[in-house]
Design a protein around this motif. Sequence first.
Motif, short mmCIF file in Angstrom:
data_model
loop_
_atom_site.label_atom_id
_atom_site.label_comp_id
_atom_site.label_asym_id
_atom_site.label_seq_id
_atom_site.Cartn_x
_atom_site.Cartn_y
_atom_site.Cartn_z
N CYS A 150 -31.11 2.15 2.53
CA CYS A 150 -31.25 3.25 3.48
C CYS A 150 -29.96 3.38 4.28
O CYS A 150 -29.27 2.39 4.51
N ASN A 151 -29.67 4.58 4.71
CA ASN A 151 -28.46 4.82 5.49
C ASN A 151 -28.73 4.82 6.99
O ASN A 151 -27.83 5.08 7.77
N LEU A 152 -29.97 4.53 7.40
CA LEU A 152 -30.32 4.48 8.82
C LEU A 152 -30.90 3.11 9.17
O LEU A 152 -31.21 2.32 8.30
N SER A 153 -31.07 2.88 10.46
CA SER A 153 -31.72 1.67 10.97
C SER A 153 -32.72 2.08 12.04
O SER A 153 -32.55 1.80 13.22
N CYS A 154 -33.79 2.74 11.61
CA CYS A 154 -34.79 3.26 12.55
C CYS A 154 -35.56 2.11 13.21
O CYS A 154 -35.87 1.12 12.55
N ASP A 155 -35.87 2.27 14.49
CA ASP A 155 -36.54 1.19 15.21
C ASP A 155 -37.98 0.99 14.76
O ASP A 155 -38.55 -0.06 14.95
N PHE A 156 -38.61 1.98 14.12
CA PHE A 156 -39.99 1.84 13.66
C PHE A 156 -40.09 1.20 12.28
O PHE A 156 -41.16 0.80 11.86
N CYS A 157 -38.98 1.11 11.57
CA CYS A 157 -38.99 0.61 10.19
C CYS A 157 -38.76 -0.90 10.17
O CYS A 157 -37.82 -1.39 10.79
N ASN A 205 -34.35 6.68 15.28
CA ASN A 205 -32.98 6.20 15.14
C ASN A 205 -32.18 6.58 16.39
O ASN A 205 -30.97 6.72 16.34
N GLY A 206 -32.89 6.77 17.48
CA GLY A 206 -32.22 7.06 18.75
C GLY A 206 -31.74 8.49 18.88
O GLY A 206 -30.91 8.79 19.73
N GLY A 207 -32.23 9.39 18.01
CA GLY A 207 -31.80 10.79 18.10
C GLY A 207 -30.32 10.94 17.90
O GLY A 207 -29.68 11.77 18.54
N VAL A 208 -29.75 10.13 17.00
CA VAL A 208 -28.32 10.15 16.76
C VAL A 208 -27.91 11.50 16.18
O VAL A 208 -28.52 11.98 15.23
N GLY A 209 -26.91 12.13 16.74
CA GLY A 209 -26.44 13.41 16.27
C GLY A 209 -27.12 14.56 16.98
O GLY A 209 -27.96 14.38 17.85
N ASN A 210 -26.77 15.74 16.57
CA ASN A 210 -27.27 16.97 17.17
C ASN A 210 -28.54 17.41 16.44
O ASN A 210 -28.52 17.63 15.23
N LEU A 211 -29.64 17.56 17.16
CA LEU A 211 -30.91 17.95 16.55
C LEU A 211 -30.81 19.31 15.87
O LEU A 211 -31.36 19.50 14.78
N GLU A 212 -30.11 20.24 16.47
CA GLU A 212 -29.97 21.56 15.86
C GLU A 212 -29.27 21.47 14.51
O GLU A 212 -29.69 22.11 13.53
N GLU A 213 -28.20 20.68 14.42
CA GLU A 213 -27.49 20.50 13.15
C GLU A 213 -28.38 19.79 12.13
O GLU A 213 -28.37 20.12 10.94
N TYR A 214 -29.14 18.80 12.59
CA TYR A 214 -30.06 18.05 11.74
C TYR A 214 -31.08 19.01 11.12
O TYR A 214 -31.32 18.99 9.91
N LEU A 215 -31.67 19.88 11.95
CA LEU A 215 -32.66 20.83 11.45
C LEU A 215 -32.02 21.91 10.58
O LEU A 215 -32.63 22.39 9.62
N GLN A 216 -30.77 22.28 10.89
CA GLN A 216 -30.09 23.29 10.09
C GLN A 216 -29.89 22.81 8.66
O GLN A 216 -30.01 23.60 7.72
N GLN A 217 -29.62 21.51 8.47
CA GLN A 217 -29.52 20.94 7.12
C GLN A 217 -30.80 21.19 6.34
O GLN A 217 -30.78 21.54 5.17
N PHE A 218 -31.93 20.97 7.04
CA PHE A 218 -33.23 21.18 6.41
C PHE A 218 -33.37 22.63 5.96
O PHE A 218 -33.68 22.92 4.81
N TRP A 219 -33.12 23.57 6.88
CA TRP A 219 -33.30 24.99 6.55
C TRP A 219 -32.34 25.43 5.46
O TRP A 219 -32.73 26.17 4.55
N ASP A 220 -31.08 25.01 5.54
CA ASP A 220 -30.08 25.42 4.55
C ASP A 220 -30.42 24.92 3.15
O ASP A 220 -30.09 25.56 2.16
N THR A 221 -31.08 23.78 3.08
CA THR A 221 -31.48 23.23 1.78
C THR A 221 -32.83 23.77 1.34
O THR A 221 -33.01 24.14 0.18
N CYS A 222 -33.76 23.84 2.26
CA CYS A 222 -35.13 24.20 1.88
C CYS A 222 -35.35 25.69 1.63
O CYS A 222 -36.22 26.05 0.84
N LEU A 223 -34.58 26.54 2.26
CA LEU A 223 -34.77 27.98 2.02
C LEU A 223 -34.57 28.32 0.54
O LEU A 223 -35.47 28.91 -0.08
#
Length: 132
Positions: A13-20, A102-120
Amino acid sequence: MRSRIYIEITNRCNLSCDFCPGTRRPPRTMTPAEFRTLTQKLRGETGYLYFHVLGEPLLHPELAFRVCLVTNGTLLTRQRNALLKADALHKISVSLHSYEGNGGVGNLEEYLQQFWDTCLPLSQRGVLCALR
């Protein structure tokens, strides 16, 4: 018959989430031969395979299976072309819990934009897309 079976195609995995809980196992990716053997044994046992346990499935270099994919979403831009070519992709779910955990690392808007740009474009092909 089970409605779904979860398979860990990689434990990396590329993250270290505190719940995992993470893993102490050496990093590993399932080979295509191992996948074929496993799916042959599971044939008739389920209608759907989900690639989500502890690893990030988009780190797998040979993602070319009929899948329901649960991802932390951080690699969507990098893997976008592969996902768009993946005729076997049935559903992609992005876990927002990973962003928060993962501590909300990065910009949430950019994070969600990746989703929309891929999922549309995926949804226009009939692939189901979900935030969870």
